[in-house]
Design a protein around this motif. Structure first.
Motif, mmCIF file in Angstrom:
data_model
loop_
_atom_site.group_PDB
_atom_site.id
_atom_site.type_symbol
_atom_site.label_atom_id
_atom_site.label_comp_id
_atom_site.label_asym_id
_atom_site.label_seq_id
_atom_site.Cartn_x
_atom_site.Cartn_y
_atom_site.Cartn_z
ATOM 1 N N THR A 93 51.196 42.699 41.844
ATOM 2 C CA THR A 93 52.309 43.634 41.675
ATOM 3 C C THR A 93 52.098 44.877 42.530
ATOM 4 N N GLU A 94 50.858 45.339 42.541
ATOM 5 C CA GLU A 94 50.551 46.577 43.255
ATOM 6 C C GLU A 94 50.887 46.463 44.740
ATOM 7 N N THR A 98 45.465 37.405 36.678
ATOM 8 C CA THR A 98 46.043 38.692 36.307
ATOM 9 C C THR A 98 45.182 39.873 36.768
ATOM 10 N N GLY A 99 45.843 40.943 37.132
ATOM 11 C CA GLY A 99 45.148 42.196 37.433
ATOM 12 C C GLY A 99 44.372 42.235 38.731
ATOM 13 N N VAL A 100 44.799 41.458 39.730
ATOM 14 C CA VAL A 100 44.054 41.483 40.995
ATOM 15 C C VAL A 100 44.837 42.162 42.122
ATOM 16 N N VAL A 127 42.454 47.326 47.435
ATOM 17 C CA VAL A 127 41.172 46.853 47.976
ATOM 18 C C VAL A 127 41.255 45.343 48.209
#
Ligand SMILES: Nc1ncnc2c1ncn2[C@@H]1O[C@H](COP(=O)(O)OP(=O)(O)OP(=O)(O)O)[C@@H](O)[C@H]1O
Length: 463
Positions: free
Chosen positions: A67-68, A62-64, A21
């Motif tokens: 990596t994805e 972090t976590g946004v 997203v």
């Protein structure tokens, strides 16, 4: 579908949109970078050297989705993908992992990837071979056919020859076919059989000290062709034998030399290495202490990112076309704190934005592998229909967002713990739910989370 190499950057972004997203800038950057790699590969030799690779630096908390995005891009392009943490490396010459090892690891991943693909191709054929081996064990020739001793033949051969009459052979074949039929019907899965397995005896494992594992494996590999193979008989059920034998038979059918060639090619020309926490090895220069070694790691990274040859156990690997994506939050240090040479190797800079409450709502429901879709799929295996109302989803997003503000901002990762807690009870009760339709609305979400959210300590542990 189009092959990846034919996809335009726009189409690549559209594909990434299915999983991630927002973060348009980052998606655009990676799409351009992989496209440029293909363009560079097409250049004549003398130009190739002139055009520097366009590696990416992703800046964001972090976590946004950093990596994805990289991982999905790799999946989309059939690239071997490796994620490493910059802080795990030590300067060459010190005890610990050297940066070179990331190339060796990437090649290893590539070899496995190609091997799995090839194994898939020969799977049918391997299954047939496995069936034969299981039948060999179920209907051993010597048991199925009596040994007939013919005194005349014995005289000539010294009594070693087993003689089967045509009738014996016919009976044996009939028995085998009968068993084959039963086997295919799945009637013999629990039957116990004895299977002969080959294993290489390795005298080298374990004699190397810590940090030398690579060498140990390499030497074992070098000699594996020469090492004695020990045959070992093992008793197991037919069902287990299938699982054990399939990869072994498939492996015999594939040409490992070709696999290695293709894997090296793929690692060199399509590989993607994601270097996380790059900000943690950036720091102001100081004469002593850990900073020196951090800078050392940065210096060691330079030639790899620039294009060099690294020796691996499968052969030399050029790093020129490997795409490097470095990422970090840069809360304390800044990209300009990296040594200048390294800054120059990551010319594409993108900033990822922190996720909003609205993003959380979308992450919960929109991606192809969205969290709520995952739970719905899991529970549907037990016939339970899980329905999320719009306000239920919003409530989960709201609570996750607030927790991030209050505790620590861990980005979209918070959604996983929140969803898990909300659905814990349903997951537990699923087999016993009589009506088979469960609705998760705002009221339900609040009821499940209220107590925990109110208690600071408890939420820090559970959510
Ligand atoms: N924008 C997003 N859209 C969809 N899912 C997301 C998004 N951002 C994060 N996620 C999900 O959150 C999880 C963590 O994201 P990711 O691994 O990309 O974090 P990151 O930004 O690389 O952080 P870190 O540097 O800490 O690893 C993943 O499971 C990912 O699917």
């Amino acid at each position: 579908m189009k092959s990846f190499d034919e996809m335009t950057p726009k189409e690549i972004v559209q594909e990434l949109d299915k999983y991630i997203v927002g973060q348009y800038e980052a998606k655009k950057a990676v799409a351009i970078a992989v496209r440029n790699r293909i363009r560079r590969q097409k250049l004549p030799e003398e130009w190739r050297k002139e055009v520097l690779p366009k590696n990416i630096l992703m800046i964001g908390p972090t976590g946004v989705g950093k990596t994805e995005i990289a991982r999905r891009l790799a999946q989309l392009s059939g690239s071997p993908f490796l994620k490493v943490e910059a802080t795990r490396f030590t300067e060459v010459g010190y005890v610990g992992k050297n940066v070179d090892s990331m190339i060796r690891d990437l090649v290893e991943i590539s070899v496995n990837m190609v091997k799995q693909e090839k194994i898939k191709e020969v799977e049918r054929q391997a299954e047939e071979l496995v069936e034969e081996r299981i039948l060999d064990a179920l209907v051993p020739e010597s048991k199925a056919m009596p040994v007939v001793t013919n005194p005349f033949i014995n005289l000539i051969t010294g009594g070693q020859q087993q003689q089967y009459t045509p009738e014996d052979r016919r009976r044996f074949r009939a028995k085998r076919e009968e068993m084959r039929e039963k086997l295919r019907k799945g009637e013999l899965e629990d039957e116990e059989i004895e299977i002969e397995l080959e294993e290489t005896v390795s005298p080298f494992m374990g004699i190397f000290g810590p940090g030398m594992e690579d060498l140990g494996i390499e030497i074992t590999n070098m000699f594996s062709g020469m090492l004695p193979k020990r045959k070992k008989k093992r008793k197991m059920k037919v069902s287990e034998a299938r699982k054990v034998l399939l990869p072994l038979e498939a492996e015999k059918l594939i040409d490992m030399d070709k696999v290695v060639q293709e894997a090296l090619d793929r690692a060199q020309n399509r590989g993607i290495i994601f270097i996380d926490e790059i900000d943690k090895i950036a720091g102001k220069e100081s004469a002593v202490g850990p900073d020196v070694s951090r800078q050392g790691v940065q210096r060691d990274l330079l030639p790899i990112v620039e294009g060099t040859t690294i020796m691996t156990k499968y052969g030399p690997v050029r790093t020129d076309f490997i795409l490097f994506i470095a990422a970090g939050a840069f809360h304390v240090s800044r990209p300009s704190d990296l040594i200048p040479e390294l800054q120059g190797r990551f010319p594409i800079r993108v900033e990822l934005s922190p996720l909003t409450e609205e993003d959380f709502v979308r992450i919960l429901k929109e991606p192809e592998n969205a969290i709520i879709k995952q739970y719905q799929a899991l529970l549907s295996t037990e016939g339970v229909e899980l329905v999320f109302t719009e306000d239920g989803i919003r409530e989960m997003a709201r609570i996750a967002y607030q927790l991030n503000q209050r505790l620590e901002n861990i980005g979209a990762r918070r959604l996983y713990t929140v969803a898990e807690k909300v659905l814990e009870e349903i997951s537990f009760e699923a087999p016993d739910i009589p009506e088979k339709r469960v609705v998760v609305d705002a009221e339900y979400v609040r009821r499940r989370l209220e107590k925990i959210v109110q208690d600071e300590d408890l939420s820090a542990y559970i959510l």
